[in-house]
Structures are given as structure tokens and as C-alpha cells.
Write an enzyme that holds these catalytic residues in place. Structure first.
Site, PDB file in Angstrom:
ATOM      1  N   SER A  92       0.983  -0.648  -0.170  1.00  0.00           N
ATOM      2  CA  SER A  92       0.280  -0.024  -0.104  1.00  0.00           C
ATOM      3  C   SER A  92       0.686   1.040  -0.049  1.00  0.00           C
ATOM      4  O   SER A  92       1.808   1.256  -1.012  1.00  0.00           O
ATOM      5  CB  SER A  92      -0.912  -0.046   1.313  1.00  0.00           C
ATOM      6  OG  SER A  92      -1.957   1.037   1.195  1.00  0.00           O
ATOM      7  N   ASP A 123      -6.164  -3.570  -1.890  1.00  0.00           N
ATOM      8  CA  ASP A 123      -4.921  -4.013  -1.060  1.00  0.00           C
ATOM      9  C   ASP A 123      -4.240  -4.766  -0.558  1.00  0.00           C
ATOM     10  O   ASP A 123      -4.712  -5.415  -0.324  1.00  0.00           O
ATOM     11  CB  ASP A 123      -5.580  -2.768  -0.028  1.00  0.00           C
ATOM     12  CG  ASP A 123      -4.500  -1.937   0.529  1.00  0.00           C
ATOM     13  OD1 ASP A 123      -3.720  -2.246   0.998  1.00  0.00           O
ATOM     14  OD2 ASP A 123      -4.634  -0.849   0.866  1.00  0.00           O
TER      15      ASP A 123
END
Length: 298
Positions: free
Chosen positions: A46, A171
Site C-alpha cells: 500500500s 490492497d
């Protein structure tokens, strides 16, 4: 371009995600570059994937601006881009356009390519329900890199999923690392880690609210693995943190842990983000002698 070299071997540099909390941890990145500490394995999830890319490209300016002043860009994203399906953070623009030459955050692809460090960027395959750790073989062009950094950073609901080679990704924090890719470093043979965290030492991730979890499962009904991963993410994340404390006690991990975290993952106040970066940089400079000792570089 002249081939670059690493100055630190045998220790993996691991960047946690955390959205705009990376304004703080980008300070550690800058301090490492200032000190000429170039580790030969770097991985992130991320926002940590952005830190990874900026560290490997050895660009302290981009490291800072990515999580501070860039929020003032009128194309950064808001509710209007969210309604249009581009995300509350305008992900395609942020990751796949701004790094190009002449754009808001030009990325030094030549330095990234010349750097011999092994690189890992992690994303979560929404269909298969498993994490993928992309490496140099997947990163032949700046486009290959940035679409994967975007995928790794795709917060569920807030940003639209990303399709790569026909597979849908969200993610990377939904994988078994909980957003701290210790597993990727271990898979590549590492047993010593410099881990950059984005939450304070006393933080414990709470379970999701039942109503919120029901919504998420409905929202991702085409990808049930995402809903299941979200349901258990707090358990995974907290377990990985507990393991890190054990590694720290054993002397095989150095943990850079924010003394205080002045911003949240969605903070857009540029003054607060700048202050966060400066606080992280100040802490990193104070800890640099201890980091050097752990890395064995004096």
C-alpha cells in the site's frame, strides 16, 4: 546510467502501509538516503509500496512530496471523483500519471532500474484470495511498476479494484502479512529486518463493526475472498505485530515505530502532513546511530 551499488546487505527493509500516515515514515526513508544507507532488499504494501519505489529510486524530494504537498493537487481526488468511479483518491492519476516525465511527481525510473536492490510490491488477488509479491521480473517498465503500486494501495471501496493481466487486485494489506510484508522478505531468504511501522507501539487494531462488515461483504459479493480477508484482517495484523515484538527482543529486527502518529490514513491537511513528515524525519535522525549499529555499518 552508471550501475549503482548497495551499502547494506543481509537485512530486509520492510515498509508498512497506512495511507497518509506514510507522511511520517517517509521521514525515515529520507534519513536513510541522507546517510547513504542503501539496503539490498526493499518491500512494501500500500503506502509502503510508494515508499519502496521512492527509496529504490533514491529520491528524497519525491518521498516527501508524495505524502505532503501533493494533496493540494486539484486532481488528487475527492467525492466528485468517487462518484465518477475513479475513487476518493484518484488512483489512476496519482499512481500511473504523475510519475511520468513533466508531471507533478516525476519518477526517476533510470535510478530505480540501475539500483541492484531486490524489490517486492504486494497486492491481494481478489478472485483467488491470495497475496502476490511482485518483483523485478514483473517491473520491466515504469508502467508495470506504477500499476502494481496502485494495486497494492487500492483501499477497498475507497478506490476501484485494479486489473493486471486479467486478474483483479486490491490492497495488499489484506494478505497474510496484514500490511507488513515480513512474509515476502522471509520468502526471499531474509532473517533480519528493518521494519518501518505506521502505528504507535500501543496500537491494537479493533475488529470491524458488524454493520460495516455486512456492507463490505455485500459490496464485494463478486469477490467473497475480499470480504473474508477484511473480516479477519485485525487478527492477522495484530498477530504480525506481536511477532515483530518477539523478533525485536531476539535482536533480529529493528522496528522504527512512530513516537506519536499525528495524522490518519485519509488526512489531507497539508500543514499537518508536513509536520508529520518533519516529526518522522527528526525521530529517524535521532535513531540513526542505533539503526547503523543494527545494520552493522558503524
Amino acid at each position: 546510467m552508471e550501475q549503482l551499488s548497495s551499502t547494506v546487505t543481509g537485512t530486509a527493509l520492510v515498509f508498512e502501509g497506512g495511507g497518509m500516515r506514510a507522511s511520517y515514515t517517509s521521514g525515515l526513508l529520507v534519513a536513510l538516503l541522507e546517510a547513504g544507507l542503501h539496503l539490498d532488499w526493499v518491500g512494501g504494501v500500500s503506502a509502503g509500496a510508494s515508499n519502496t519505489a521512492n527509496y529504490v529510486s533514491r529520491d528524497p524530494w519525491r518521498a516527501r512530496h508524495s505524502f505532503t504537498d501533493f494533496v493540494t493537487d486539484p486532481r488528487f481526488g475527492d467525492w466528485r471523483t468517487f462518484v465518477r468511479g475513479q475513487g476518493l483518491f484518484n488512483a489512476r492519476y496519482i499512481y500511473e500519471e504523475t510519475g511520468l516525465p513533466g508531471q507533478a511527481l516525476p519518477f526517476d525510473w533510470d535510478t530505480f532500474s540501475a539500483n541492484p536492490a531486490r524489490v517486492r510490491v504486494s497486492g491481494f488477488n481478489a478472485t483467488r484470495g491470495e497475496v502476490v509479491h511482485w518483483g523485478r521480473a514483473d517491473l520491466a517498465t515504469i508502467g508495470d511498476l506504477m500499476v502494481r503500486v496502485r494495486a497494492s494501495s487500492t483501499m477497498p471501496v475507497v478506490m476501484p479494484p485494479v486489473t493486471i493481466d486479467g486478474e483483479v487486485f486490491v490492497d495488499g494489506a489484506l494478505g497474510p502479512s496484514g500490511g507488513i510484508p515480513l512474509d515476502a522478505a522471509r520468502a526471499d531468504g531474509h532473517e533480519r529486518f528493518l521494519v518501518v511501522l505506521t502505528q504507535q507501539r500501543d496500537y491494537v487494531k479493533p475488529p470491524p463493526a458488524r454493520a460495516g462488515l455486512r456492507y463490505l461483504r455485500r459490496h464485494f459479493r463478486r469477490f467473497p475472498a475480499v470480504g473474508e480477508a477484511l473480516a479477519r484482517r485485525h487478527e492477522v495484523y495484530n498477530a504480525v505485530r506481536e511477532e515483530l515484538w518477539e523478533l525485536e527482543r531476539a535482536g533480529t529486527a529493528y522496528l522504527f515505530v512512530p513516537e506519536a502518529m499525528p495524522v490518519g490514513n485519509g488526512t489531507r491537511d497539508v500543514a499537518r502532513l508536513r509536520a508529520s513528515h518533519e516529526a518522522g524525519l527528526a525521530q529517524a535522525r535521532r535513531e540513526l546511530p542505533a539503526i547503523r549499529e543494527f545494520l552493522g555499518v558503524g
